[in-house]
Design a protein around this motif. Structure first.
Motif, PDB file in Angstrom:
ATOM      1  N   THR A 128       0.835  -1.204   0.000  1.00  0.00           N
ATOM      2  CA  THR A 128       0.000   0.000   0.000  1.00  0.00           C
ATOM      3  C   THR A 128       0.867   1.250   0.000  1.00  0.00           C
ATOM      4  N   TYR A 129       1.899   1.245   0.841  1.00  0.00           N
ATOM      5  CA  TYR A 129       2.802   2.389   0.907  1.00  0.00           C
ATOM      6  C   TYR A 129       3.452   2.651  -0.455  1.00  0.00           C
ATOM      7  N   LEU A 130       3.899   1.586  -1.095  1.00  0.00           N
ATOM      8  CA  LEU A 130       4.531   1.745  -2.403  1.00  0.00           C
ATOM      9  C   LEU A 130       3.558   2.348  -3.412  1.00  0.00           C
ATOM     10  N   GLY A 131       2.335   1.862  -3.393  1.00  0.00           N
ATOM     11  CA  GLY A 131       1.330   2.387  -4.307  1.00  0.00           C
ATOM     12  C   GLY A 131       1.046   3.857  -4.062  1.00  0.00           C
ATOM     13  N   ASP A 132       0.981   4.238  -2.804  1.00  0.00           N
ATOM     14  CA  ASP A 132       0.741   5.644  -2.488  1.00  0.00           C
ATOM     15  C   ASP A 132       1.905   6.516  -2.932  1.00  0.00           C
ATOM     16  N   GLY A 133       3.123   6.008  -2.774  1.00  0.00           N
ATOM     17  CA  GLY A 133       4.283   6.779  -3.197  1.00  0.00           C
ATOM     18  C   GLY A 133       4.338   6.972  -4.699  1.00  0.00           C
ATOM     19  N   ARG A 134       3.763   6.032  -5.447  1.00  0.00           N
ATOM     20  CA  ARG A 134       3.758   6.134  -6.912  1.00  0.00           C
ATOM     21  C   ARG A 134       2.622   6.995  -7.439  1.00  0.00           C
ATOM     22  N   ASP A 135       1.621   7.230  -6.606  1.00  0.00           N
ATOM     23  CA  ASP A 135       0.402   7.909  -7.045  1.00  0.00           C
ATOM     24  C   ASP A 135       0.645   9.406  -7.218  1.00  0.00           C
ATOM     25  N   PRO A 136       0.607   9.916  -8.438  1.00  0.00           N
ATOM     26  CA  PRO A 136       0.869  11.352  -8.644  1.00  0.00           C
ATOM     27  C   PRO A 136      -0.223  12.243  -8.059  1.00  0.00           C
ATOM     28  N   LYS A 137      -1.384  11.651  -7.763  1.00  0.00           N
ATOM     29  CA  LYS A 137      -2.476  12.446  -7.201  1.00  0.00           C
ATOM     30  C   LYS A 137      -2.306  12.686  -5.705  1.00  0.00           C
ATOM     31  N   ARG A 138      -1.466  11.865  -5.062  1.00  0.00           N
ATOM     32  CA  ARG A 138      -1.245  12.052  -3.629  1.00  0.00           C
ATOM     33  C   ARG A 138      -0.362  13.279  -3.395  1.00  0.00           C
ATOM     34  N   VAL A 139      -0.808  14.143  -2.509  1.00  0.00           N
ATOM     35  CA  VAL A 139      -0.054  15.350  -2.167  1.00  0.00           C
ATOM     36  C   VAL A 139       0.449  15.196  -0.738  1.00  0.00           C
ATOM     37  N   GLY A 140       1.745  15.282  -0.575  1.00  0.00           N
ATOM     38  CA  GLY A 140       2.319  15.110   0.747  1.00  0.00           C
ATOM     39  C   GLY A 140       2.524  16.431   1.468  1.00  0.00           C
ATOM     40  N   VAL A 141       2.987  16.325   2.708  1.00  0.00           N
ATOM     41  CA  VAL A 141       3.327  17.502   3.511  1.00  0.00           C
ATOM     42  C   VAL A 141       4.790  17.840   3.250  1.00  0.00           C
ATOM     43  N   GLU A 142       5.038  19.037   2.765  1.00  0.00           N
ATOM     44  CA  GLU A 142       6.414  19.422   2.458  1.00  0.00           C
ATOM     45  C   GLU A 142       7.268  19.419   3.709  1.00  0.00           C
ATOM     46  N   TRP A 143       8.426  18.795   3.598  1.00  0.00           N
ATOM     47  CA  TRP A 143       9.411  18.831   4.673  1.00  0.00           C
ATOM     48  C   TRP A 143      10.407  19.948   4.407  1.00  0.00           C
ATOM     49  N   LYS A 144      11.135  19.856   3.316  1.00  0.00           N
ATOM     50  CA  LYS A 144      12.072  20.899   2.913  1.00  0.00           C
ATOM     51  C   LYS A 144      12.090  20.945   1.388  1.00  0.00           C
ATOM     52  N   SER A 145      12.463  22.087   0.842  1.00  0.00           N
ATOM     53  CA  SER A 145      12.572  22.182  -0.618  1.00  0.00           C
ATOM     54  C   SER A 145      13.505  23.323  -0.992  1.00  0.00           C
ATOM     55  N   LYS A 146      13.894  23.311  -2.255  1.00  0.00           N
ATOM     56  CA  LYS A 146      14.738  24.357  -2.822  1.00  0.00           C
ATOM     57  C   LYS A 146      14.431  24.429  -4.317  1.00  0.00           C
ATOM     58  N   GLY A 147      14.228  25.607  -4.820  1.00  0.00           N
ATOM     59  CA  GLY A 147      13.937  25.754  -6.241  1.00  0.00           C
ATOM     60  C   GLY A 147      12.588  25.168  -6.608  1.00  0.00           C
ATOM     61  N   ASP A 148      12.486  24.703  -7.874  1.00  0.00           N
ATOM     62  CA  ASP A 148      11.236  24.134  -8.395  1.00  0.00           C
ATOM     63  C   ASP A 148      11.525  22.733  -8.923  1.00  0.00           C
ATOM     64  N   ALA A 149      11.364  21.734  -8.044  1.00  0.00           N
ATOM     65  CA  ALA A 149      11.694  20.360  -8.421  1.00  0.00           C
ATOM     66  C   ALA A 149      10.766  19.830  -9.506  1.00  0.00           C
ATOM     67  N   THR A 150       9.486  20.174  -9.450  1.00  0.00           N
ATOM     68  CA  THR A 150       8.520  19.676 -10.440  1.00  0.00           C
ATOM     69  C   THR A 150       8.889  20.144 -11.833  1.00  0.00           C
ATOM     70  N   LYS A 151       9.176  21.403 -11.969  1.00  0.00           N
ATOM     71  CA  LYS A 151       9.556  21.954 -13.272  1.00  0.00           C
ATOM     72  C   LYS A 151      10.871  21.355 -13.762  1.00  0.00           C
ATOM     73  N   ALA A 152      11.822  21.207 -12.847  1.00  0.00           N
ATOM     74  CA  ALA A 152      13.131  20.669 -13.232  1.00  0.00           C
ATOM     75  C   ALA A 152      13.016  19.221 -13.689  1.00  0.00           C
TER      76      ALA A 152
END
Length: 734
Positions: free
Chosen positions: A302-326
């Motif tokens: 189940t965890y693996l499936g959720d991690g693969r699901d592009p519709k799942r939105v997680g809680v941001e921990w840390k980020s830099k720049g624009d990873a999605t665009k990159a």
């Protein structure tokens, strides 16, 4: 809210809810409120008292559980006091607000931040005590205090040649009503003046532990005490529906069987009688809870499936720049998934606590990481106030986060009240494992976007699993922390890889069903496995040496230094003789506050047997945690964390079916044995005038360095910790 503030919320809010009061621990060290602490002769402040014979007694505010803190923290006080260390005696402080950790607002030893948190306050405590001595000597001699200086345990007036020992001054000096003002920027020593810090000394707790004189929680003896054990439900939130208590109560030596909402206690005159009765106790637990359906294998899918699901939105921990665009614009993307099982603390001393509940107060004898929380939670459970509960801090036979929870003391107190006599409660290994607190099980998915030259241009890291906060602290913690779970997500960032311009890490939260908690190294034990294994794979894809690849990724001089040092130590790049290979990993610990962060680079040398057993022969680590207060203890801490981490990545796993743990004792829950421990060499590097974080620093590099060495040897990758023989053989066949 910063991540250090998240730690602060965890305990300080609980303290306020519990009605704790007392002197706040700030930069002015006053006096403790407890009578036993106030009564010490020659008391100059909460931390320092000096006897006429020159003996200096320094209070150690948090629990010693093998990490050397009972030596390290007093060393900080002694340095600014200008004490002769040979005349120092260390005592465990009472539970009192004067000794609260500045971040936690409680006496609480977790997260590798005891030294970091107490650093400035303890220096000020030492400096204040020294100032009191200087002022007293100046008044005695009739000279300005500015003309005086100190040598070890001695005040000196150079102009007249007069000298006076601290003991002589203590015989007539009186502590002022208000502590002297100390300006940290002007009145504290600079590192070049240190005589004690960074020089190394023997740990003060070792002699008593070597002779058997040290008293652990399990050693507590109270006149008239009974013995008890406690059986908790296998599923979080459940409790006893029925039991054969009446039958068990008839057994020889049994005093009572106490049923509470969250479990059943067996109480007897001897522990042997209690153990026999426990084997005969049968409890039916309340059904209908989410945890009833826990199944390790199914849940990981189940965890693996959720991690693969592009519709799942997680809680941001840390980020830099624009990873999605990159990632969308990358010439090539690489996706990998990493798994880790639940793991158990496996502390050697069984969980225990002794309680005596009386009308005039409550005494608790326990080895705990959280004495303030013990006081608060016991008071709440008994319907009394915290000032009525005295916690007698004992040594700990292993903590690792397990003794940061205090349910053993709460249960012991409730049982003592029920049978109206002192009770020593001890859990069996089976019961501790059956209803233990575990490091979360996780599935991680990392996507790396590469440009045409193979450089990383985008990075997305998803960590899937149950949050920890609500269970460990209190319901509502996750909401108040905006679902940013520092225990679960520690290490899931790339701050030292400054040349990766776009990256994002997030937590995909699964429903809370198990008893998940802090475990040595917390989230970094699995997040760094995924990150460093993935980086190794990108390096291999680019046909670049793993060391050179990491050096090229970072602009941080401290990171480069530890990487280069461990390469030198291990002979990186030299051809190995025999059937072994090397694997490299880098990790920062405490990157949520970079200036407080510690760095480690690790190299493991491994071989693989035909039966799939990985053997680690040698392990090298270069560690930088700013100033090493006590270098020998620093090195020992890193070594112990390496052993801890290797045991986890090679052997340890808890599995569950229908909500119940499948392992019962060490014949099923395997840990690393002494004969399996590799040769370990640790190089302690210094990079500053103040300490950072050490206690868990050795854990994060273990999993990835072993996995990367396995690849160097076999050309195959490992993606699931622990690396059991079955998983190794499957990888070799893949």
């Amino acid at each position: 809210m910063s991540d250090l503030e998240l730690f602060n919320f965890q305990v300080s809010r609980r303290a306020f809810l519990g009605g704790s009061a007392g002197l706040a621990f700030g930069f002015a060290i006053g006096f403790p409120k407890s009578a036993e602490a106030q009564s010490a002769p020659g008391r100059l402040n909460a931390y320092v008292s000096i006897a006429p014979d020159g003996t200096i007694t320094i209070q150690s505010p948090v629990a010693e559980m093998g990490q050397g803190i009972m030596t390290g923290l007093p060393m900080i006080v002694a340095e600014e006091l200008d004490a002769d260390w040979s005349k120092v005696k260390v005592e465990q402080s009472p539970v009192d607000a004067a000794y609260h950790h500045p971040i936690f607002k409680a006496q609480y030893v977790v997260a590798s931040i005891s030294t970091l948190g107490y650093w400035t306050p303890l220096r000020i405590a030492g400096a204040q005590a020294r100032r009191v001595l200087l002022n007293a000597a100046a008044e005695k001699w009739g000279v300005p205090a500015a003309e005086l200086s100190t040598e070890p345990s001695t005040v000196v007036h150079a102009a007249s040649g007069r000298r006076m020992g601290y003991g002589e001054i203590a015989a007539f000096a009186a502590a002022p009503a208000a502590p002297p003002a100390i300006d940290p920027a002007k009145d504290l020593k600079t590192a070049d003046k240190y005589r004690i810090l960074g020089k190394g000394t023997d740990r003060v707790d070792v002699p008593a532990k070597s002779t058997g004189a040290a008293k652990y929680g399990i050693d507590a003896r109270v006149p008239g005490m009974a013995y008890a054990t406690f059986v908790r439900p296998p599923v979080r939130g459940s409790g006893p529906a029925s039991s054969n208590a009446a039958e068990v109560k008839k057994m020889a030596g049994i005093i009572d069987v106490v049923s509470l909402d969250h479990g059943v206690a067996v109480v007897g005159e001897t522990f042997d009688a209690v153990r026999k009765a426990r084997r005969n106790l049968k409890v039916t637990w309340r059904p209908g809870l989410p945890g009833d359906a826990i199944d390790t294998d199914k849940d990981l899918e189940t965890y693996l499936g959720d991690g693969r699901d592009p519709k799942r939105v997680g809680v941001e921990w840390k980020s830099k720049g624009d990873a999605t665009k990159a990632l969308a614009g990358a010439a090539r993307t690489l996706s990998r998934e990493y798994l880790s099982d639940h793991v158990y603390h496996a502390q050697m001393e069984p969980m225990n606590s002794t309680a005596h509940v009386r009308r005039d107060g409550v005494d608790i004898w326990v080895g705990t990481q959280a004495p303030t929380r013990t006081q608060l939670d016991v008071a709440k459970a008994l319907g009394t106030t915290p000032d009525m509960v005295r916690v007698n801090q004992m040594f700990l036979g292993g903590g690792f986060g397990r003794r940061a929870t205090v349910e053993a003391s709460v249960d012991a107190a409730l049982v003592s009240k029920a049978v109206n006599r002192p009770v020593k409660l001890i859990l069996s290994r089976e019961d501790d494992l059956w209803a233990g607190t575990f490091r979360p099980m996780t599935a991680q998915r990392i996507e790396a976007g590469l440009d045409a030259s193979g450089s990383i241009v985008g990075w997305r890291h998803r960590v899937v699993g149950e949050p920890v906060g609500d269970f460990v602290y209190q319901p509502g913690y996750n909401k108040a922390a905006k679902d940013r779970d520092v225990i679960f997500m520690m290490g899931a960032e790339l701050p030292y890889y400054n040349k990766v311009a776009n990256w994002h890490s997030e937590h995909l939260m699964e429903p809370e069903r198990t008893r998940v908690a802090a475990w040595r190294g917390i989230g970094a034990g699995y997040t760094k496995f995924a990150i460093e294994a993935m980086l190794d794979e990108v390096a291999a894809l680019n046909k670049v040496d793993p060391l050179e690849f990491r050096l090229a990724l970072t602009e941080d001089s401290r990171a480069k230094r530890v990487l280069q040092k461990v390469a030198e130590m291990s002979g990186w790049g030299k051809k190995r003789s025999g059937n072994t290979a090397l694997g490299l990993a880098f990790a920062e610990y405490g990157a949520f506050a970079p200036k407080f962060g510690s760095l480690i680079a690790s190299v493991a040398e491994v071989s693989v047997a035909k039966n799939g057993v990985i053997r680690v022969h040698n392990y090298w680590a270069a560690a930088d945690a700013g100033l090493a207060v006590n270098p020998g203890a620093f090195s020992a801490q890193v070594e112990s964390a390496i052993v801890w981490g290797l045991s986890c990545c090679l052997k340890e796993r808890v599995t569950m079916a229908k909500g119940q743990v499948q392992q019962s004792n060490f014949h099923e829950y395997q840990i690393m044995r002494m004969a399996e421990v590799p040769q370990i060499k640790v190089e302690v590097l210094t990079s500053g005038a103040s300490p950072t974080m050490v206690g868990e620093l050795g854990v994060p590099g273990t999993g990835p360095s072993v996995a990367n060495a396995f690849y160097a040897l076999t050309g195959k990758r490992l993606y699931h910790m622990p690396f059991t023989p079955q998983r190794v053989q499957a990888a070799l066949k893949a």
